[in-house]
Design a protein around this motif. Structure first.
Motif, short mmCIF file in Angstrom:
data_model
loop_
_atom_site.label_atom_id
_atom_site.label_comp_id
_atom_site.label_asym_id
_atom_site.label_seq_id
_atom_site.Cartn_x
_atom_site.Cartn_y
_atom_site.Cartn_z
N ILE A 1 10.72 3.90 4.26
CA ILE A 1 9.31 3.65 3.96
C ILE A 1 8.99 4.32 2.62
O ILE A 1 9.01 5.56 2.54
CB ILE A 1 8.36 4.20 5.04
CG1 ILE A 1 8.79 3.75 6.44
CG2 ILE A 1 6.93 3.77 4.76
CD1 ILE A 1 8.08 4.48 7.57
N LEU A 2 8.69 3.53 1.62
CA LEU A 2 8.36 4.07 0.29
C LEU A 2 7.09 3.40 -0.21
O LEU A 2 6.99 2.17 -0.23
CB LEU A 2 9.51 3.81 -0.68
CG LEU A 2 9.30 4.29 -2.12
CD1 LEU A 2 9.23 5.82 -2.17
CD2 LEU A 2 10.43 3.78 -3.03
N LEU A 3 6.11 4.21 -0.64
CA LEU A 3 4.87 3.70 -1.21
C LEU A 3 4.96 3.77 -2.73
O LEU A 3 5.28 4.81 -3.30
CB LEU A 3 3.67 4.52 -0.74
CG LEU A 3 3.45 4.69 0.76
CD1 LEU A 3 2.18 5.49 1.02
CD2 LEU A 3 3.38 3.34 1.46
N ASP B 1 18.49 0.90 -2.52
CA ASP B 1 17.53 1.99 -2.65
C ASP B 1 18.02 3.06 -3.62
O ASP B 1 17.22 3.63 -4.38
CB ASP B 1 17.27 2.64 -1.29
CG ASP B 1 16.49 1.73 -0.36
OD1 ASP B 1 15.58 1.05 -0.85
OD2 ASP B 1 16.81 1.68 0.84
N ASP B 2 19.33 3.33 -3.61
CA ASP B 2 19.88 4.33 -4.52
C ASP B 2 19.71 3.86 -5.97
O ASP B 2 19.40 4.66 -6.86
CB ASP B 2 21.36 4.56 -4.22
CG ASP B 2 21.59 5.21 -2.87
OD1 ASP B 2 20.60 5.67 -2.26
OD2 ASP B 2 22.74 5.25 -2.41
N GLU B 3 19.92 2.58 -6.22
CA GLU B 3 19.74 2.04 -7.57
C GLU B 3 18.27 2.12 -7.97
O GLU B 3 17.95 2.44 -9.13
CB GLU B 3 20.24 0.59 -7.63
CG GLU B 3 20.55 0.07 -9.02
CD GLU B 3 19.33 -0.41 -9.79
OE1 GLU B 3 19.43 -0.55 -11.02
OE2 GLU B 3 18.28 -0.67 -9.16
N ALA C 1 9.48 8.28 4.50
CA ALA C 1 10.68 8.53 5.32
C ALA C 1 11.63 9.46 4.57
O ALA C 1 12.77 9.12 4.27
CB ALA C 1 11.35 7.21 5.66
N ALA C 2 11.16 10.66 4.27
CA ALA C 2 11.90 11.62 3.46
C ALA C 2 13.20 12.05 4.12
O ALA C 2 13.32 12.00 5.35
CB ALA C 2 11.01 12.83 3.20
N MET D 1 7.24 -0.43 0.87
CA MET D 1 8.54 -1.05 1.14
C MET D 1 8.96 -0.53 2.50
O MET D 1 9.39 0.63 2.63
CB MET D 1 9.52 -0.66 0.03
CG MET D 1 9.05 -1.10 -1.34
SD MET D 1 9.73 -0.15 -2.74
CE MET D 1 11.48 -0.30 -2.45
N HIS D 2 8.84 -1.37 3.54
CA HIS D 2 8.87 -0.86 4.91
C HIS D 2 9.93 -1.55 5.75
O HIS D 2 9.92 -2.77 5.92
CB HIS D 2 7.50 -1.08 5.57
CG HIS D 2 7.12 -0.05 6.58
ND1 HIS D 2 7.90 0.25 7.68
CD2 HIS D 2 6.04 0.76 6.65
CE1 HIS D 2 7.30 1.20 8.38
NE2 HIS D 2 6.17 1.53 7.78
#
Length: 318
Positions: free
Chosen positions: A176-178, A201-203, A159-160, A134-135
């Motif tokens: 960026i989440l894999l 993203d928080d949800e 993207a921590a 998710m980029h």
């Protein structure tokens, strides 16, 4: 009457001897060639086959085992796409990641819905790809130690918060989440209620937590918030759609148990292939369909939006 002088038997014997020598020579050559080309390994045939297959695979550089679908929610960000596409394509090639970049282009007249676009991208790619990224189109990884490898055990947030240039709270999983194919399906994807900017993203973080999926993050990265990523979004040129109308603010601060992969409503009008500086892209032109009873805030210009939010709209349009 003829005479016998003994020459014929000698002649026949000589010919026979010559033929015998020739035959022995030919036989010797055949046997020698056979011995030279015979595999002397006392292996079983299955082992020989495996060895041949291994040797055939060896020349390729660490053949990729998993396929990545890079899902990029998109609308009116062409300048950023021109930078992003060739950059991320080269970055992933350097890591030998087998990937395809999918531009999820929202073409309807509603507010931007990042989460629904990702749901559509997942449904379109899940049969042929093992995991998704998710980029964001405006976030470029600078540190080559940031790995895009297959996240087998848990989702991997590249993207921590301790690396992202802007967002540093612990529950942040944006940018960026894999996520592997099974895990994204397990949580029913993302909520479809988030029209406009923020909070989807928080949800999604809560969905992952409820499914006992713990987000992992890069370790031993020697860069920090100022030099791990390049953020190419110009907030002055393109403002965020942060307006909240109707009861959007109240609803979108709660865990959504109504929507997800099973009821995202959309039409893919066309699929286009294009290349930017040798980077191949697949563009999905997506029309999202809004359920106005469930999420009337998909269009805050509607006359039914209350006066306070209309004033907000007017102010932002100046």
């Amino acid at each position: 009457m003829g005479t016998y002088n003994g020459r014929r038997p000698k002649f026949l014997f000589t010919h026979f001897l010559v033929l015998l020598i020739i035959m022995m020579f030919v036989l010797t050559v055949i046997l020698t060639f056979t011995l030279l080309t015979t595999d002397h390994c006392k292996c079983h045939s299955s082992e020989l086959l495996a060895a041949k297959q291994f040797n055939r695979i060896q020349p390729s550089r660490h053949a990729a085992l998993y396929k990545l679908a890079v899902l990029v929610p998109f609308r009116d960000r062409f300048e950023e796409l021109l930078i992003f596409a060739p950059y991320i394509h080269k970055f992933l090639n350097n890591q030998n990641v087998d990937h395809t970049i999918f531009i999820l282009n929202q073409i309807d007249g509603y507010r931007f819905n990042r989460a629904s676009l990702i749901n559509v991208g997942y449904l379109h790619t899940k049969d042929n790809y093992d995991y998704i990224a998710m980029h964001d189109v405006d976030l470029l990884p600078l540190n080559t130690n940031l790995s895009y490898a297959y996240p087998k055990q848990q989702p991997f947030h590249i993207a921590a918060p301790h690396l992202h240039p802007r967002y540093h709270y612990e529950k942040f999983v944006g940018g960026i989440l894999l996520v592997n194919r099974d895990h994204f399906g397990l949580v029913n994807g993302m909520s479809n209620k988030y029209w406009g900017w923020g909070l989807e993203d928080d949800e999604f973080f809560v969905r992952l937590r409820d499914a006992n999926l713990n987000v992992t993050r890069p370790e031993n990265i020697m860069t920090g918030t100022h030099n791990t990523f390049k953020h190419i979004h110009d907030r002055h040129h393109r403002k965020r759609d942060t307006i909240k109308c109707y009861n959007q603010r109240e609803v979108t601060r709660r865990r959504d148990r109504q929507t997800g992969l099973h009821n995202v409503n959309y039409t893919i009008h066309s699929i286009k292939e294009m290349t930017i500086d040798s980077a191949p892209l697949t563009v999905l032109n997506i029309e999202l369909i809004c359920d106005h009873k469930l999420t009337p805030w998909c269009d805050c210009t509607d006359p039914k939006a209350n006066g306070k939010h209309k004033d907000q709209l007017k102010k932002n349009s100046l």
